[in-house]
Design an enzyme around this catalytic site. Structure first.
Site, PDB file in Angstrom:
ATOM      1  N   HIS A   1       8.558  13.350 -11.842  1.00  0.00           N
ATOM      2  CA  HIS A   1       8.773  13.319 -10.384  1.00  0.00           C
ATOM      3  C   HIS A   1      10.294  13.783  -9.397  1.00  0.00           C
ATOM      4  CE1 HIS A   1       6.993  11.072  -7.593  1.00  0.00           C
ATOM      5  NE2 HIS A   1       8.629   9.948  -6.784  1.00  0.00           N
TER       6      HIS A   1
ATOM      7  N   ASP B   1       8.808  12.772  -2.671  1.00  0.00           N
ATOM      8  CA  ASP B   1       8.103  11.378  -2.343  1.00  0.00           C
ATOM      9  C   ASP B   1       7.660  10.760  -1.372  1.00  0.00           C
ATOM     10  OD1 ASP B   1       7.963   8.595  -5.129  1.00  0.00           O
ATOM     11  OD2 ASP B   1       8.760   7.579  -2.923  1.00  0.00           O
TER      12      ASP B   1
END
Length: 353
Positions: free
Chosen positions: A332, A104
């Site tokens: 994610h 991320d």
């Protein structure tokens, strides 16, 4: 191994206090850098896998998070400070080099660290976000930061919406207020909504989201990650009836407690530095990433999906790419949703260095 068995250490680097968890006492160092809104804890599945294979696994709380320092100034969260923190951690551990792994927002930090300090970081692994140059986010039409991030954010969102990174950076602090209203529900909604557990809308069933036509891709990103100016980002999230299978209640409790303790000012300040980061990284624009590199994405990860141009062109900027892996049925939260696959790829990469 129980979390309590991993060494806990706080080091003073770059004028800050950085909290670490460490598995393994010897072997090559692997430094792991988390993203938003997490902590060292997001690497819990990698700690023993790396240490059992002979590596010294080090997971850090980025400044602004957990038990690390929380400077108040927005500029304290620019990319150069993050790189300096990572360099300082390696040196504080008595090492001269390390492999750096980021997920991320931690992925651009890892890429920038290897890009600007190849003397310290001898290898780099980016999860979710591929190398994005001075633009960091590898957005459509701005793969390597050819344009100022704020301009791309506004173009991507259109006149009536805000790209979530601009929403997070608003000086009014609306994102912080939204999350602080109910940290637990917001965290659970984010974990679920950005994972592969959330069903796709019927019109996207069977579609390869990692190879969308440019116009369709922009509409996808606008629908998934842009906020109408009259709404909050939570309107894009869905609170599930039960937790995703890959995260337990105790793990959610840990994450929520860390955020409630540390607050959201520091974590959101990272997003307020995109244009400044673009400026300070400009001096490296004509330099490639020279150290061995690996990218791992998920076919349901919105950041990997929007990065398809940067993934396709990564060889232009990364000289020694050892792999570009897209995990199927993965959202994610890559190293948590599919830890075994991530550990396999990490160990394969590390073994080849």
């Amino acid at each position: 191994m129980p979390l309590s068995d991993w060494e806990q250490r706080t080091v003073r680097v770059n004028g800050q206090r950085i909290h670490l968890r460490i598995a393994g006492t010897s072997g090559p160092t692997v430094l792991m850098v988390h993203g938003f809104p997490e902590s060292w804890h997001s690497w819990r599945h990698q700690m023993d896998a790396l240490s059992d294979a002979g590596y010294r696994a080090v997971a850090m709380d980025m400044r602004g998070y957990g038990r690390s320092s929380k400077p108040a100034e927005v500029a304290a969260y620019r990319i150069t400070e993050s790189v300096a923190d990572c360099v300082g951690v390696v040196q504080a551990l008595g090492e001269s080099t390390a492999v750096i792994v980021g997920h991320d927002y931690g992925a651009p930090v890892a890429w920038a660290s290897a890009w600007t300090r190849p003397d310290v970081f001898r290898g780099v692994v980016g999860l979710s976000v591929p190398f994005g140059g001075r633009g960091q986010a590898a957005l459509p039409g701005n793969a390597f930061g050819e344009r100022r991030p704020s301009e791309v954010f506004r173009e991507l969102a259109g006149p009536d919406m805000l790209f979530y990174q601009e929403y997070f950076s608003l000086p009014s602090g609306v994102a912080q207020q939204e999350i602080e209203e109910d940290v637990r529900s917001w965290v659970i909604s984010g974990l679920y909504s950005l994972s592969a557990d959330r069903p796709l809308p019927p019109e996207l069933a069977g579609v390869d989201l990692t190879s969308l036509p440019p116009d369709f891709l922009r509409e996808f990103v606008r629908g998934a990650m842009c906020v109408p100016r009259t709404e909050k980002f939570g309107a894009r999230l869905e609170l599930p009836e039960k937790l995703p299978h890959w995260i337990g209640q105790d793990e959610v409790d840990f994450l929520v407690a860390e955020l409630e303790h540390s607050g959201l000012t520091g974590p959101l300040n990272y997003y307020r530095n995109h244009d400044l980061n673009w400026e300070v990284l400009g001096e490296y624009d004509d330099r490639p990433v020279t150290v061995p590199a690996l990218f791992i994405g998920g076919d349901r990860d919105v950041a990997t999906i929007w990065s398809q141009e940067a993934i396709a062109r990564i060889g232009e900027k990364v000289q020694d790419l050892r792999g570009s892996v897209i995990l199927p049925d993965c959202g994610h939260w890559i190293q948590q949703e599919q830890p075994e696959a991530v550990n396999r790829e990490l160990l394969g990469f590390l073994g080849g260095l």
